[in-house]
Design an enzyme around this catalytic site. Sequence first.
Site, short mmCIF file in Angstrom:
data_model
loop_
_atom_site.label_atom_id
_atom_site.label_comp_id
_atom_site.label_asym_id
_atom_site.label_seq_id
_atom_site.Cartn_x
_atom_site.Cartn_y
_atom_site.Cartn_z
N THR A 45 37.93 65.36 -9.19
CA THR A 45 38.09 66.19 -10.39
C THR A 45 37.67 67.63 -10.13
O THR A 45 38.15 68.55 -10.79
CB THR A 45 37.27 65.59 -11.55
OG1 THR A 45 37.63 64.21 -11.70
CG2 THR A 45 37.53 66.31 -12.85
N TYR A 133 32.79 55.24 -2.50
CA TYR A 133 33.76 55.57 -3.54
C TYR A 133 35.05 54.84 -3.20
O TYR A 133 35.77 55.25 -2.29
CB TYR A 133 33.95 57.09 -3.59
CG TYR A 133 34.96 57.59 -4.60
CD1 TYR A 133 35.45 56.79 -5.63
CD2 TYR A 133 35.43 58.91 -4.54
CE1 TYR A 133 36.36 57.27 -6.55
CE2 TYR A 133 36.33 59.40 -5.45
CZ TYR A 133 36.80 58.58 -6.46
OH TYR A 133 37.71 59.07 -7.37
N LYS A 162 30.93 53.70 -6.48
CA LYS A 162 31.77 54.12 -7.60
C LYS A 162 33.07 53.34 -7.44
O LYS A 162 33.83 53.55 -6.49
CB LYS A 162 32.04 55.63 -7.56
CG LYS A 162 33.05 56.08 -8.63
CD LYS A 162 33.45 57.54 -8.46
CE LYS A 162 34.54 57.91 -9.44
NZ LYS A 162 35.00 59.33 -9.27
N VAL A 204 30.84 57.31 -13.35
CA VAL A 204 31.17 58.66 -12.86
C VAL A 204 32.40 59.07 -13.63
O VAL A 204 33.49 58.56 -13.42
CB VAL A 204 31.39 58.66 -11.35
CG1 VAL A 204 31.77 60.07 -10.87
CG2 VAL A 204 30.14 58.19 -10.61
#
Length: 293
Positions: A45, A133, A162, A204
């Site tokens: 992001t 992740y 995550k 997250v």
Amino acid sequence: MFSGSIPALVTPFGASGDFAEKAFRDLVEWQIAEGSAALVPCGTTGEAATMPKDEHFRVVRTCADQARGRVLVLAGAGSNDTRVAIDNIKAAKEAGADAALMVPPYYNRPNQEGIFRHFEAIVAACDLPIVLYNVPGRTVTDIAVETIGKLAHAFPSIVGIKDATGAIARVSAQRAAAGQDFCQLSGNDDMALAFNAMGGRGCVSVTANVAPRLCADFQAACFAGDFGKALALQDKLFPLHTALFTDASPGPVKYAMTRVRPGFPETLRLPMTWPSEASRKAVDAALAHAGLM
């Protein structure tokens, strides 16, 4: 090590395309004041894919400097090149991050042994805690449940994951494989309620950029076991969770930031572009539904 609402921070860029440091520092302050539990600079992001290394870790350093230990900083630091990933995690540590968020190698498509050896080499080179992740929709590579368990048991500095697989049953499977102390964070805002109910410890979050207080309250309700309140907040936030992905991210969330924080820089770096009119309308409607307009 991590829990609660953890925004995957957008990175503000000025009209010339340069990192807008003051706007970013203001964003960090606002997030802390609104109850965010930790911060993720330079993730997906945050448009990390468009940043050269020096700028990437300038953003991480700025985040850590502004946070001043009040919340933890989980810095994006992954790479599909193991040597680069090692350099990145060292740079994250030097920049003041408390941990590194690291994807498995993308594009290369290593097998599970290659994924394990990738993280084994990183751990051997740097003692900074790592949050895996797993986002196969972007990396193509999926860290298998068995590999997650193997990594968690072999390397204490790999403290959590995550999970952005969208496969909610994996929360239970990963608890069984990696142990109850292995921290699982949702990578999908819209699934965070179910994720937490199954043993997750937070999210997250993209939405927390725009609605940090609501997201923090939602997580607090989950941790208190008040799932009635959590469901009410989920219903309030759900249209926003959806609207922020009605066009290529982070276009919609950067548009949303300009609506809730007037004057927030609008610039995205190519190949990312401003969201479509339909996406902007969806964001406006969702912000109104959440009481943020």
